[in-house]
Scaffold this active site. Structure first.
Site, mmCIF file in Angstrom:
data_model
loop_
_atom_site.group_PDB
_atom_site.id
_atom_site.type_symbol
_atom_site.label_atom_id
_atom_site.label_comp_id
_atom_site.label_asym_id
_atom_site.label_seq_id
_atom_site.Cartn_x
_atom_site.Cartn_y
_atom_site.Cartn_z
ATOM 1 C CG HIS A 17 97.918 113.756 13.454
ATOM 2 N ND1 HIS A 17 97.443 113.454 14.709
ATOM 3 C CD2 HIS A 17 99.268 113.670 13.536
ATOM 4 C CE1 HIS A 17 98.466 113.199 15.510
ATOM 5 N NE2 HIS A 17 99.583 113.336 14.824
ATOM 6 C CE LYS A 41 104.719 109.253 20.729
ATOM 7 N NZ LYS A 41 103.923 109.745 19.604
ATOM 8 N NE ARG A 91 103.744 119.342 16.675
ATOM 9 C CZ ARG A 91 103.772 118.538 17.722
ATOM 10 N NH1 ARG A 91 102.709 118.397 18.470
ATOM 11 N NH2 ARG A 91 104.864 117.877 18.039
ATOM 12 C CB SER A 129 98.730 112.872 20.278
ATOM 13 O OG SER A 129 98.354 112.834 18.924
#
Length: 166
Positions: A17, A41, A91, A129
């Site tokens: 990030h 989440k 990514r 994360s």
């Protein structure tokens, strides 16, 4: 130059990030890092903790401002802040496919709002994360994958959880 937003849940913020945000901060007049809530989440850090951690990480970058907007659409946040672009990090191809779909929805909601995609360095392409949280949960060291304030906060969370189990 225009303003941009970089939305995310940042639970926790990672070196990937940071890399994207630092790079994007050179491209825009102002970059707002927007702490948002994803209803699908489960969070390790509270919104307030995520906000404080991100602010610590970017305290020396005057072009980056960290704010929280937990219950708004990304497009609405961009409008509120006068941002003309949404920045997202990539990514891998899975990220691309997901971000392309989100960009399509955002473009439908606001045809003038552009999405800018920035790639992470190859050596950071595996960091997520979720992976950070999983590694910490099982006692792994992630200090090279997250900023120092985040590593300290993760260690504290782990210590507190272990003390609760005793």
């Amino acid at each position: 130059m225009i303003k941009a937003i970089f939305p995310g849940s940042f639970d926790p913020i990672t070196n990937g990030h940071v890399e994207v945000i630092e790079g994007a901060s050179h491209m825009f007049e102002k970059l707002y890092v927007v702490i948002m809530t994803n209803t699908s989440k489960k969070y390790l850090f509270t919104e307030k903790e995520r906000l404080e951690l991100a602010r610590k990480v970017f305290e020396n970058n005057e072009k980056v401002e960290v704010i929280a907007r937990p219950a708004e659409l990304t497009v609405e946040v961009a409008h509120e802040l006068g941002a003309g672009a949404i920045v997202r990090g990539l990514r891998n191809t899975a990220d691309f496919n997901y971000e392309r779909d989100i960009a399509g929805i955002n473009k439908t909601l606001d045809p003038d709002l552009n999405t800018v995609l920035l790639f992470t360095r190859p050596e950071d392409s595996f960091i997520s994360s979720s992976m950070i949280k999983e590694t910490v949960f099982f006692g792994g060291d992630v200090s090279t994958l997250v900023p120092k304030p985040v590593a300290a906060a993760l260690e504290e969370k782990l210590r507190n959880r272990n003390n609760e189990k005793k």
